[in-house]
Structure formats: structure tokens, C-alpha cells
Design a protein around this motif. Structure first.
Motif, PDB file in Angstrom:
ATOM      1  N   THR A   1       0.854  -1.182   0.000  1.00 16.02           N
ATOM      2  CA  THR A   1       0.000   0.000   0.000  1.00 16.02           C
ATOM      3  C   THR A   1       0.894   1.237   0.000  1.00 16.02           C
ATOM      4  O   THR A   1       1.977   1.218   0.576  1.00 16.02           O
ATOM      5  N   GLN A   2       0.406   2.283  -0.674  1.00 14.17           N
ATOM      6  CA  GLN A   2       1.206   3.505  -0.770  1.00 14.17           C
ATOM      7  C   GLN A   2       0.744   4.547   0.237  1.00 14.17           C
ATOM      8  O   GLN A   2       1.099   5.721   0.143  1.00 14.17           O
ATOM      9  N   ASP A   3      -0.060   4.119   1.208  1.00 10.09           N
ATOM     10  CA  ASP A   3      -0.535   5.042   2.227  1.00 10.09           C
ATOM     11  C   ASP A   3       0.617   5.373   3.191  1.00 10.09           C
ATOM     12  O   ASP A   3       1.135   4.483   3.857  1.00 10.09           O
ATOM     13  N   PRO A   4       1.040   6.649   3.271  1.00 13.01           N
ATOM     14  CA  PRO A   4       2.166   6.994   4.144  1.00 13.01           C
ATOM     15  C   PRO A   4       1.874   6.739   5.620  1.00 13.01           C
ATOM     16  O   PRO A   4       2.780   6.680   6.424  1.00 13.01           O
ATOM     17  N   ASN A   5       0.564   6.608   5.951  1.00 17.51           N
ATOM     18  CA  ASN A   5       0.219   6.333   7.350  1.00 17.51           C
ATOM     19  C   ASN A   5       0.198   4.832   7.654  1.00 17.51           C
ATOM     20  O   ASN A   5      -0.117   4.437   8.768  1.00 17.51           O
ATOM     21  N   ALA A   6       0.487   4.020   6.650  1.00 21.58           N
ATOM     22  CA  ALA A   6       0.459   2.565   6.865  1.00 21.58           C
ATOM     23  C   ALA A   6       1.574   2.173   7.828  1.00 21.58           C
ATOM     24  O   ALA A   6       2.462   2.972   8.117  1.00 21.58           O
TER      25      ALA A   6
ATOM     26  N   HIS B   1      -5.055   9.199   9.480  1.00 20.44           N
ATOM     27  CA  HIS B   1      -6.286   8.451   9.197  1.00 20.44           C
ATOM     28  C   HIS B   1      -7.447   9.044   9.997  1.00 20.44           C
ATOM     29  O   HIS B   1      -7.236   9.589  11.082  1.00 20.44           O
TER      30      HIS B   1
ATOM     31  N   LEU C   1      -4.455  11.967   3.619  1.00 26.55           N
ATOM     32  CA  LEU C   1      -3.752  12.122   2.347  1.00 26.55           C
ATOM     33  C   LEU C   1      -4.416  11.332   1.212  1.00 26.55           C
ATOM     34  O   LEU C   1      -4.582  11.826   0.104  1.00 26.55           O
ATOM     35  N   LYS C   2      -4.796  10.076   1.522  1.00 26.44           N
ATOM     36  CA  LYS C   2      -5.402   9.220   0.495  1.00 26.44           C
ATOM     37  C   LYS C   2      -6.725   9.781  -0.021  1.00 26.44           C
ATOM     38  O   LYS C   2      -7.164   9.465  -1.113  1.00 26.44           O
TER      39      LYS C   2
ATOM     40  N   CYS D   1       6.785  11.194  10.470  1.00 25.89           N
ATOM     41  CA  CYS D   1       5.834  10.786   9.423  1.00 25.89           C
ATOM     42  C   CYS D   1       5.921  11.753   8.246  1.00 25.89           C
ATOM     43  O   CYS D   1       6.310  12.900   8.399  1.00 25.89           O
ATOM     44  N   ASN D   2       5.567  11.251   7.082  1.00 22.86           N
ATOM     45  CA  ASN D   2       5.718  12.046   5.861  1.00 22.86           C
ATOM     46  C   ASN D   2       4.407  12.564   5.296  1.00 22.86           C
ATOM     47  O   ASN D   2       4.419  13.371   4.381  1.00 22.86           O
ATOM     48  N   SER D   3       3.279  12.059   5.820  1.00 18.66           N
ATOM     49  CA  SER D   3       2.019  12.406   5.168  1.00 18.66           C
ATOM     50  C   SER D   3       1.733  13.902   5.238  1.00 18.66           C
ATOM     51  O   SER D   3       1.127  14.468   4.338  1.00 18.66           O
TER      52      SER D   3
ATOM     53  N   GLU E   1       3.661  15.467   2.375  1.00 18.65           N
ATOM     54  CA  GLU E   1       3.043  15.141   1.085  1.00 18.65           C
ATOM     55  C   GLU E   1       1.729  15.904   0.889  1.00 18.65           C
ATOM     56  O   GLU E   1       1.431  16.371  -0.203  1.00 18.65           O
TER      57      GLU E   1
END
Lengths: 158, 151
Positions: free
Chosen positions: A109-114, B69, B86-87, B114-116, B119
Motif C-alpha cells: 500500500t502507498q498510504d504513508p500512514n500505513a 487516518h 492524504l489518500k 511521518c511524511n504524510s 506530502e
């Protein structure tokens, strides 16, 4: 050990498992190449241009290898490529851990929060690497799904 | 073995062709209309520390954006912050476009690693927002400092 290396059903099952993993991984990446390129960048090994090259090429290779392995087309070369890819992924994740990068893997998955990379990911890769090497040395490589089903005796009573 | 190497080479060539063709057809990758791949250092986004984030918060002239999330956001977030995972950026874009483009937006995620948030800040800037900053200490630092939160 010899019987394990020549067990047709086991070979086919491992191929489907390994191929399936690569198809799933490739499909997730190919749906959002930009997000995957960003995941590659997080490892701080390549610049944006090379990350984009990787994002364009790697998901397609994963998909092709996965599908070919499942149907049994060029199995040895697929196994060889999968071993090379898995070794590369393992080295990348290990180097990121050594450098203290707290990043998500970008594998499925490309979700950075994963969930973040960790030693569990290295263990997973080692397990897959073991299966790929086992497949490479297995006999009966010429068997594929179509041949396997064609070889089954017709048990129906007419 | 030689045969396997030749086949492997064939697969690599096929993957390159497939990858480039897919990228061309879907306008992604090399053929994307806007290149949205940035290294953190290239992104040119201002990172602000906790003290500055607190000052902006008290000025009441800022919108905090939580890039985590939704369930993390529901569990607790900076008071007044809105959630733009982000998603789900494209889904939120219509709502975001109602905000003035020069409004100060401070994006945060879980913590410094964290990077979100970065981004998301890049995506916001690409969407025309001109005053975007990243609070790199994020939720961890804010909640540890016992600053105003809500659930």
C-alpha cells in the motif's frame, strides 16, 4: 528432500502463492505511480527522476513476473527475477532501518500512514526469498497449470 | 541457465514497454501533466516548531489540517483542526477550494518522522494554496505539551 523438490502439486501451490503476492503488490503500485514514486523517495537512496523510473518499471515487472509464475510461463526466469527483486527490497529495508528512517514500506500500500518498516518486514522477505530459491531448485519446472489439469484422469462416469 | 537469463531479459524488456505504455495511457509517471514527486528537501515547505504552531493557534487566524487516518483524528486532534487524510485528498478538494487560497494552513501528522503532512502540504501547494506550513512535531508533540485538543 528429493520428493519435496519434485512434488508437482507443491510446486504449483508455491508458484500460485508467490505469484499472487507479486500480482497484488504490482496492482497496488500501478494504480498510483506518483504515490509509489513518493514511497521510493522516502528511502532516500535515489532522486525524483530515478524514483519515477522505478515507479514506471517496477510495478509492471512485478505484475508480469507474478502472472507468468502463476500460469507457468518462463518459470525459471521469473523465479530468478523475483529472487533479485526480493534481495533488493530486503537490502533497501535493512539500510533504511540502519539509517533510522521511520517510513512505511510502500510494498502493498502507498498510504504513508500505513504501518512502518521493521524487522518483521525483513523476516517476511526472507521467507519469500526462501520459497523462491526452493522453487528455482525444484524439478518438474516444465509443468504449468494447463498441463497439470490436462494430466488429471477423467473421473466422471459416463 | 542461459535460456533462463534470456527469458529474464525478455521479461524486463516487456515490463519496460508495458510500464511506459501504461504511464502514457493513464497520464501517470513520466507522462503526468503535473509532476508531483518531491523529495522532502526539494519541497520548499516551511517547517515550524511547536512554539510557533502554538503562537499561530492563539492568533486564531489559521486552519490546522490533520493528515492522519480518520480514526486517529477521531481519537483526538488539535482543537479546530480538520481532517484531510492524504489518500482522500481528491475527495476533500471541493471542500478545501472554499477556503481562501492565501489562508494560513498548518499541516500535521503523527510526529516528526511521518511524511504524510509533507506530502499533503505539497498537494495543497499544487492546488494553489500559497501559505502552507508543516508542524513537524505533529500530534505527539502537541498532545504531550498539553495544548488544546478535542475528540
Amino acid at each position: 528432500m528429493k520428493s519435496l523438490l519434485s512434488n508437482t502439486i507443491l510446486i504449483l501451490l508455491v508458484r500460485i502463492f508467490l505469484g499472487g503476492i507479486f500480482v497484488v503488490a504490482g496492482l497496488d503500485k500501478i494504480t498510483d505511480l506518483q504515490a509509489f514514486a513518493n514511497s521510493v523517495l522516502q528511502y532516500k537512496v535515489v532522486g525524483p527522476m530515478l524514483a519515477m523510473c522505478t515507479a514506471t518499471f517496477l510495478p509492471a515487472l512485478e505484475l508480469l513476473c507474478g502472472l507468468s509464475l502463476i500460469i507457468g510461463l518462463y518459470p525459471r526466469s521469473c523465479e530468478l527475477l523475483i529472487i533479485i527483486m526480493l534481495m533488493g527490497f530486503t537490502i533497501l529495508v535493512s539500510s533504511a532501518l540502519v539509517r533510522g528512517l521511520d517510513i512505511s514500506c510502500g510494498c502493498f500500500t502507498q498510504d504513508p500512514n500505513a504501518s512502518k518498516i521493521g524487522y518483521q518486514k525483513i523476516l517476511e522477505n526472507c521467507g519469500l526469498l526462501f520459497l523462491s530459491v526452493w522453487l528455482l531448485f525444484a524439478r518438474n519446472q516444465d509443468i504449468n497449470l494447463f498441463q497439470f489439469f490436462r494430466k488429471q484422469p477423467n473421473k466422471s462416469i459416463t | 541457465m542461459r535460456q533462463a537469463l534470456i527469458e529474464a531479459l525478455l521479461l524486463i524488456v516487456a515490463a519496460i514497454i508495458l510500464g511506459v505504455a501504461y504511464s502514457f495511457v493513464t497520464n501517470q509517471g513520466f507522462f503526468a501533466k503535473t509532476q508531483s514527486v518531491h523529495s522532502v528537501t526539494d519541497a520548499n515547505i516551511e517547517m515550524i516548531p511547536l512554539a510557533m504552531a502554538k503562537d499561530f493557534f492563539e492568533s486564531n487566524n489559521v486552519l490546522f489540517i490533520d493528515s492522519r487516518h480518520e480514526f486517529d483524528y477521531q481519537a483526538g486532534h488539535i482543537r479546530g483542526a480538520v481532517n484531510v487524510a492524504l489518500k482522500m485528498f481528491d475527495t476533500h478538494l471541493t471542500r478545501l477550494n472554499k477556503i481562501s487560497k492565501d489562508k494560513l494552513l498548518i499541516v500535521y501528522c503523527d510526529g516528526a518522522e511521518c511524511n504524510s503532512s509533507i506530502e499533503l502540504a505539497v498537494k495543497l501547494m499544487e492546488s494553489g494554496f500559497t501559505n502552507v506550513k508543516v508542524f513537524f512535531g505533529g500530534w505527539q508533540e502537541w498532545s504531550s505539551a498539553k495544548l488544546p485538543i478535542e475528540k
